[in-house]
Design a protein around this motif. Structure first.
Motif, short mmCIF file in Angstrom:
data_model
loop_
_atom_site.label_atom_id
_atom_site.label_comp_id
_atom_site.label_asym_id
_atom_site.label_seq_id
_atom_site.Cartn_x
_atom_site.Cartn_y
_atom_site.Cartn_z
N GLN A 137 0.84 -1.19 0.00
CA GLN A 137 0.00 0.00 0.00
C GLN A 137 0.88 1.24 0.00
O GLN A 137 1.98 1.23 0.52
N ILE A 138 0.39 2.31 -0.59
CA ILE A 138 1.03 3.62 -0.60
C ILE A 138 0.00 4.63 -0.15
O ILE A 138 -1.15 4.60 -0.60
N LEU A 139 0.39 5.50 0.77
CA LEU A 139 -0.57 6.45 1.31
C LEU A 139 0.09 7.81 1.52
O LEU A 139 1.30 7.92 1.62
N GLY A 140 -0.73 8.83 1.56
CA GLY A 140 -0.28 10.18 1.87
C GLY A 140 -1.13 10.75 2.98
O GLY A 140 -2.30 10.39 3.12
N SER A 141 -0.54 11.65 3.78
CA SER A 141 -1.29 12.20 4.90
C SER A 141 -0.90 13.66 5.11
O SER A 141 0.15 14.11 4.66
N MET A 142 -1.77 14.38 5.78
CA MET A 142 -1.53 15.78 6.12
C MET A 142 -1.96 16.01 7.55
O MET A 142 -3.01 15.50 7.98
N ALA A 143 -1.16 16.76 8.32
CA ALA A 143 -1.49 17.07 9.71
C ALA A 143 -1.20 18.53 9.97
O ALA A 143 -0.23 19.10 9.45
N MET A 144 -2.08 19.12 10.78
CA MET A 144 -1.91 20.54 11.10
C MET A 144 -2.53 20.80 12.46
O MET A 144 -3.66 20.37 12.72
N PRO A 145 -1.80 21.47 13.36
CA PRO A 145 -2.38 21.77 14.67
C PRO A 145 -3.52 22.78 14.55
O PRO A 145 -3.41 23.78 13.83
N ILE A 146 -4.62 22.51 15.22
CA ILE A 146 -5.77 23.41 15.22
C ILE A 146 -5.90 24.10 16.57
O ILE A 146 -5.84 25.33 16.66
N LEU A 147 -6.06 23.31 17.61
CA LEU A 147 -6.16 23.84 18.96
C LEU A 147 -5.09 23.16 19.82
O LEU A 147 -5.10 21.95 19.97
N ASP A 148 -4.16 23.95 20.34
CA ASP A 148 -3.13 23.41 21.22
C ASP A 148 -2.97 24.24 22.48
O ASP A 148 -1.94 24.16 23.15
N GLY A 149 -3.99 25.04 22.78
CA GLY A 149 -3.92 25.86 23.98
C GLY A 149 -2.89 26.98 23.90
O GLY A 149 -2.48 27.51 24.93
N GLY A 150 -2.45 27.34 22.69
CA GLY A 150 -1.45 28.40 22.53
C GLY A 150 -0.03 27.95 22.73
O GLY A 150 0.88 28.80 22.83
N ALA A 151 0.19 26.62 22.78
CA ALA A 151 1.55 26.12 23.03
C ALA A 151 2.49 26.48 21.89
O ALA A 151 3.65 26.86 22.13
N SER A 152 2.03 26.38 20.64
CA SER A 152 2.91 26.67 19.50
C SER A 152 3.30 28.14 19.47
O SER A 152 4.45 28.49 19.18
N LYS A 153 2.35 29.03 19.77
CA LYS A 153 2.68 30.46 19.83
C LYS A 153 3.66 30.75 20.97
O LYS A 153 4.57 31.57 20.83
#
Length: 460
Positions: free
Chosen positions: A335-351
């Motif tokens: 099998q071959i697959l592709g995926s995408m991930a993106m933070p939506i709500l992290d409590g402001g940790a990334s900022k």
């Protein structure tokens, strides 16, 4: 040619094996082809090599000093520790670099199944898994850039340690030669006072002087003799320090440094004004600059971590009832697959991580400014000290010549009975003080050159 009915027929097991190999090859080519869409240049290790240490100590034209510095560069524990830190930084850079490349892993398992009253069955499974995170926004490249800058910091730290260690060896060696010169002066002065004491005793026996002058001569002789153990103690301690700097036991240099040598002097004269740009060769200044580069890359990586991440992956699995079945009758699945991930709500940790990296960047800027100002101060201080020491040496050499003439005249006059012993004693003390001062200033001049070289990052 074989008759048509005798041609070998294709083996279904071999066909499955070829299919599995072709699938694995296609998966590898797919990931490698995607990687070519986003080139990832590997930092050249040549840029991570420690800058060649300038052999500034050869300007002193002292082979023993050069040999001691070579030993320190090979065996000093602090240098060995800095070299290990450089290796660690290079390894961490390679870890971040590996995150930008495709990953391939292999797995295998054996499963034994039983049922009530039935025979046991064994199943063999094997597989390949591949994945690659497409660095669309350059987050991984920013991490690589940060670790590359940290590698350059480790490079600069090692160079700074090498320069500091060579300077410490040179300073200890010059100090040792200066102490040997003072010890020779003290011994010569003691010998002169012993001769004067003998003459005074003869004159006292002849009734030409009183016992007071004899006691004064004995006092001066004993005071001069008392200086020798103190100088010898300082000399031994300096030699022990020099041995430790070269990675040896304290007493291992005793035989080599037993014979007194001249204070090494450098022929190169320092310029009165040195351009500020030349300070960039200082390892600590370079390290401060690289820390700014690393902090900028870390801020960039923290900002890009908030963006979407894209990933390609694939797997290849084979199942058989026996090990030999992998080449005969194995079931193949891929099998071959592709995926995408993106933070939506992290409590402001990334900022918050971005703000933290920005604060680190501000600290590195302030540290760089302080490092540069400190470097400028060290250079100016060294230049002023050299300029004044050269002027002091001129006057002190004149004082030694005059004091030596005065001591000879006083000794001859005393032998002729024209002056008392106090005059001889005073001229001897003046000569001794002037000679010691000359030795000290000669030592200061040499150590001043070493300090200027260190302040300039290895020369100018």
């Amino acid at each position: 040619m074989h008759p048509k009915h005798l041609k070998p027929q294709p083996d279904p097991a071999n066909r499955r094996l070829r299919l599995a190999c072709a699938t694995a090859l296609s998966l590898s080519l797919l990931l490698g082809g995607c990687a070519s869409l986003f080139p990832n240049e590997t930092p050249d290790d040549s840029t991570s090599k420690v800058l060649t240490q300038a052999t500034w100590w050869n300007d002193f034209h002292d082979p023993l000093l050069a040999d001691l510095i070579a030993r320190a560069m090979q065996a000093n524990p602090s240098i060995l520790s800095s070299q290990a830190a450089l290796q660690q930084a290079r390894a961490l850079r390679d870890v971040n670099l590996a995150a930008t490349l495709p990953n391939l892993s292999m797995s295998g398992s054996v499963q034994r199944n039983t049922s009530d009253g039935g025979p046991a069955s064994i199943t063999f499974r094997g597989g390949l898994d591949a994945s690659w995170e497409i660095d669309v926004f350059g987050a991984n490249q920013s991490a690589v850039a940060s670790s590359e800058a940290e590698l350059q910091v480790a490079n600069a730290n090692l160079r700074d340690m090498q320069l500091s260690m060579t300077a410490e060896v040179a300073l200890a060696y010059i100090q040792l030669r200066g102490l040997q010169a003072q010890l020779d002066i003290a011994r010569h002065n003691l010998s002169s006072q012993q001769e004067t004491l003998q003459i005074t005793q003869w004159r006292a026996q002849a009734g030409l002087v009183t016992s007071l002058e004899v006691e004064q001569a004995k006092t001066a002789e004993a005071q001069s003799a008392a200086q020798l153990p103190a100088l010898q103690s300082s000399l031994d301690q300096t030699r022990h320090s020099l041995a430790v700097l070269t990675g040896q036991k304290p007493n291992e240099l005793e035989a080599e440094l037993l014979t007194a040598g001249s204070i090494p002097q450098i022929a190169v004269q320092a310029a009165d004004v040195i351009p500020a740009d030349s300070l960039r060769q200082r390892a600590d200044v370079r390290a401060a600059e690289e820390r700014i580069t690393a902090a900028l890359a870390s801020v960039d990586a923290a900002q890009k971590a908030r963006l979407p991440k894209f990933k390609l992956g694939g797997s290849l699995g084979m199942t058989a009832l026996t090990l030999a079945g992998f080449s005969n009758g194995a079931a193949v699945a891929s099998q071959i697959l592709g995926s995408m991930a993106m933070p939506i709500l992290d409590g402001g940790a990334s900022k918050a991580r971005v703000r933290a990296e920005q604060a680190v960047l501000a600290q590195t800027h302030a540290t760089y400014q302080n490092t540069l100002l400190t470097a400028l101060k060290e250079v100016e201080d060294a230049l002023i000290a050299l300029r004044n020491d050269r002027e002091r040496l001129i006057y002190l050499e004149q004082a030694v010549n005059s004091a030596n003439n005065a001591a000879l005249l006083a000794q001859n006059s005393y032998n002729s009975g024209l002056v008392d012993y106090q005059t001889v004693l005073q001229t001897q003390r003046t000569l001794l003080g002037a000679q010691v001062s000359v030795a000290n200033v000669q030592t200061d001049l040499s150590t001043g050159h070493v300090r200027l070289i260190k302040a300039m990052g290895g020369g100018w």
